[in-house]
Design a protein around this motif. Structure first.
Motif: not given
Length: 346
Positions: A119, A262-266, A271, A345
């Protein structure tokens, strides 16, 4: 002493005397501090009058055939020195077990940053994608290495890479864990039915391609050194890419942290599809469905975890985490099945 860990004793005076006799630039050993991390070969930070070094040794106890082969690590590191793939300089390999009971080699200490949490909470948001891009580009650089010019054409067997590797790691898993594990057995059966065509020229594989096996120059996207070549060999290039992508599918709170949930975009992290696309563009190869290659990487991690469990139970593990990995190898297997069946995902 831990019930699961056995660190080979390091007799600094004997090791230092050997190094002074075999490494012209080395002198005045002062201290050796064990660096905690990893579950394979113990690592020591060695301070000497001539500078700071890294000493890498075999673990204590009986070793599986072909495991912990320091001579292979040294060979690939020496071959890559001065190439487009940055590695630490190796000074000497000692195979004389009378010195400290195990083989060891001395290499330069490389200063830099290792990002162990995918992260990257310690990195500014706008830099994270650049670091992932640099990692993918380095993977492509490794795979473009001229194995003939490097003298590595015989560094691994040619052809049928996945068939051979599936057989080898299945054997090692069943030797280490004869009682078996249902999720792992399901993954093995699924992989056997889905073996890809043997359609790629062998390339140099790092063998354990992960973000935390890269040393970055502090505060930059420049890679100072590619670390941990123990599993390097020749083989299908998508094995490395599959490994790099697959570990990201692990839970973020697992011992080997991934990015699941985890929200990758945030988080400004590219991706899986974006990372794969960058690799294929960098290598000039046609895009491929990566599900098998990622699932295979998780299968191999599970098989290695079974070996860690065995060493922990024998009291010869390198790190306390070995037993935890061994007891949770089903995590790797379950993620592998999810990846193969397209449930993870992206």
């Amino acid at each position: 002493m831990s019930e699961v860990v056995s660190t080979p004793p390091l007799d600094l005076p004997l090791v230092g005397a050997w190094l002074e006799a075999h490494v012209p630039s080395f002198r005045g050993p002062r201290s050796a501090e064990r660096i905690v991390g990893g579950n394979s070969n113990p690592i020591w930070r060695l301070e000497a009058a001539s500078g700071r070094y890294i000493l890498r040794t075999q673990p204590a106890g009986a070793l599986l055939k072909s495991a912990h082969a320091l001579d292979r690590e040294v060979r690939v590191l020496q071959a890559l020195r001065g190439s487009a793939v940055p590695v630490a300089a190796v000074h000497a390999l000692c195979k004389d077990l009378d010195v400290t009971g195990v083989q060891f080699y001395l290499m330069d200490f490389v200063a830099g940053e290792v990002h162990r949490d995918p992260r990257m909470p310690e990195v500014a948001r706008e830099r994270r994608a650049q670091l992932y891009a640099a990692a993918i580009d380095m993977l492509a650089t490794i795979h473009r290495a001229d194995i003939d010019a490097l003298g590595l054409r015989d560094f691994g067997r040619a052809g049928h890479y996945y068939q051979r590797q599936l057989h080898r790691w299945t054997q090692q898993f069943r030797t280490a864990l004869p009682e078996g594990e249902p999720t792992m057995e399901a993954l093995i059966a699924a992989l056997e039915k889905d073996l890809p065509p043997d359609d790629a020229e062998p390339v140099l594989l790092h063998g354990d391609s992960r973000l935390d096996n890269l040393m970055f120059e502090p505060g930059t996207e420049r890679i100072a050194a590619v670390l941990d070549w123990e599993l390097s060999t020749l083989g299908h290039p998508l094995a490395d890419l599959g490994q790099f992508l697959a570990v990201q599918a692990l839970p973020y709170d697992y011992l080997l942290p991934g990015l699941a949930g985890i929200d990758r975009r945030a988080a400004a992290i590219p991706s899986i599809d974006e990372q794969a696309a960058r690799y294929f563009e960098a290598t000039g190869k046609a895009p491929r469905d990566m599900r098998f290659y990622q699932a295979f990487a998780m299968f191999r991690q599970a098989a290695m975890s079974a070996g860690l469990k065995r060493r922990a139970e024998l009291g010869t593990a390198v790190a306390e985490s070995a037993l935890h990995f061994g007891k949770t190898l089903d995590v790797f297997a379950r993620v592998g099945l999810d990846l193969l069946e397209g449930r993870a995902r992206r």
